[in-house]
Design an enzyme around this catalytic site. Sequence first.
Site, mmCIF file in Angstrom:
data_model
loop_
_atom_site.group_PDB
_atom_site.id
_atom_site.type_symbol
_atom_site.label_atom_id
_atom_site.label_comp_id
_atom_site.label_asym_id
_atom_site.label_seq_id
_atom_site.Cartn_x
_atom_site.Cartn_y
_atom_site.Cartn_z
ATOM 1 N N GLY A 88 4.094 50.544 28.778
ATOM 2 C CA GLY A 88 5.175 51.346 29.428
ATOM 3 C C GLY A 88 6.143 51.543 28.191
ATOM 4 N N GLY A 117 -0.064 45.291 31.244
ATOM 5 C CA GLY A 117 0.742 46.339 31.311
ATOM 6 C C GLY A 117 1.099 47.249 30.179
ATOM 7 N N VAL A 132 1.914 45.189 27.151
ATOM 8 C CA VAL A 132 1.924 43.689 27.147
ATOM 9 C C VAL A 132 0.395 43.040 27.567
ATOM 10 C CG1 VAL A 132 2.937 41.813 28.757
ATOM 11 C CG2 VAL A 132 4.179 44.195 28.404
ATOM 12 N N ASP A 171 18.862 45.126 31.119
ATOM 13 C CA ASP A 171 17.599 45.966 32.084
ATOM 14 C C ASP A 171 17.306 45.424 33.198
ATOM 15 O OD1 ASP A 171 16.333 48.506 32.026
ATOM 16 O OD2 ASP A 171 14.720 47.468 30.790
#
Lengths: 190, 490
Positions: free
Chosen positions: B90, B88, B95, B203
């Site tokens: 972002g 992924g 990653v 988070d």
Amino acid sequence: MSQTEPRSDRATRCLEQITRGDQHAVQELMPLVYDELRRIAARYIGRERPGQTLQATALVNEAFVRLVGEKARGFENRAHFVAIAALSMRQILVQRARARRAAKRGGAPERVTLDDGLLPSSAVPIDVLALDEALTRLGEVDPVQARIVELRYFGGLTIEETAQALRSSPATVKREWAMARAWLKRELGG
Amino acid sequence: MTRDRWERLKPLFHGALDQPAARRAEWLAAACPEDPSLQREALALLESHDGAADFLEHPPALDAAALDELSSSPPGQIGPYVVRGELGRGGMGIVYLAEDIRLGRTVALKALPVPAANDSGRRERLRREARAAAALTHPGIAVVYALEEIDGDLYIATEHVRGRTLRAELDEGTLGPLRALDTLIDVVSALCAAHEAGIVHRDLKPENILRTEDGRTKILDFGIAHVTDDTLTQLTAAGAILGTPAYMAPEQLAGAAVDFRADIYAVGVLLVEMATGRHPFAGSEPPGTPLPPILREIAERCLARQPGERFGSTREVLDALVHARDALTSGDEAAAVDSSRATPALRFTPRWWWEFHQGAAALVYGVMAMPAWTARHLIGGTPGRMLFLVTVAAIIVSASLRLHLWFTSRFYPQELRWVRARTRRFIGAADGVFSLALLSAGLLVGDARASLATLLIAVAIGTAVVCLVVEPVTERAAFRSWSHRSSRPA
């Protein structure tokens, strides 16, 4: 090449070999530089806010510092490195432009981005694909001029740095650059 | 244009360029009288040169899309990690799915953003947190394997968890109060472990919670969230427009120091969003599933603006959630709302009785060791010894497993289902052996000591009845939600 040798050492060794005139080392350094550019780009993703752009040469500089850094500060080393990075950058931008053109043909909505002409630093938008094709034609009649354009435009080298990289004089580079630029401008319909 | 022609054009261009503009045509005519077309060519080139301005003088610029495309094919190898693909990308960078060639294990390799990699203070802080996070070994937390410094870049290698994010699940619709509770109980118990070890996530959001293929949940990215904190604070201060930091506590948004209570705030947001399908502060949207009062009360305590007004510990949140689930599954919500205001007298839920049953059974088993000992001497010889040994073995197995169940139910409720499934057969077998051994002992003691024989036989029959009849009912009452969860109305 061994897997255990760190990338930075490999890059430094390649640069030294290139400086001594070993052209095989160019083949070894190419993928290292290309990889590094991609890694740095990956690092900038997410940090970049919409509307920000990054000069391609900033990427090249960062790649140099990361890969070679303090180990090979020589001016000539840097010039050789950037020469390779410029070639990588040209390939990258051309591939990207091709992909976009393909996407447009496929009917995908066109993405309007800042480097499409709004950016103050390039008041005249440059068609990367047309430039690449013209540059290839130029390379057929005058490889040195084509190389100069690559170093100056895609690598961000100054006249002096370009002269160093090509083992030439700044005056010569300046004249050749002027002619190449004039010819390319005409080819691109400017 | 041929090479030859180009070589003739070159001196014409350069020569004419040295001349004043007005005299160039004349100069060219003199220099190359035999080829007017070459003259024209040189003139055109000179004209183009004069109009070139800053053509090609500025290197090309890369925008976000260009960077994205540039990095779209992953590098082949990063230090000792062979990159297999991309998991992924972002706000934190990219990653990768990678294999650690030193150990042959698959990891999720996360490249940390440039600013974190460049600042030595933050680097040190990050290293400390990664070390602490690596010490966390809870099944609900993705394991941090290593913080790697490879050629000046920072990477975090963590366990690669297969599964879907809670975000993906929520995008398909609300989970409903019960499933939301079950999920959140998993998450909060993992959070408890981290908070008790002094690590705050900072988070927590549906994107950071995975549901694994076997239905468990895992929290990702423990201890590294603050890497992006500072950037965020700076950007907020500068008034830049950001994506909605929808899960951040007010004090965190204000850039103040945060502790575990910031995570508790995020739990509140998660609770509302998972149970109702709607973010608690999504004002004007059409209302989602209504939140049961008992959950609303928990959410409100989590979402208090002042950290001091939230739950005092994560363990309390967990207790409240477990309690709420018991209440919702037993349908006794009104009583539960009252009892959540700390009136322990009203806690006789089916689950409480089930726990009581486990504790009481363990106690009875333990006590029965005494009469078994007496019976051993009365029976005498090898049969006496054997019977006693078998009885004690059954007591040890059954009592310790029941106490384990009791303990798990009280303190690690999210593990209970698993522990129950694993211990059920052993407890059943031990109970059977126990009953039979006591029955045999009672029959063998017989007339020698009638009172003891009666006791042994009575307990044997009692155990059999309890195990065959009472326990299954208690169990069904306490856990019926687990088998009928989806069919129960919220």
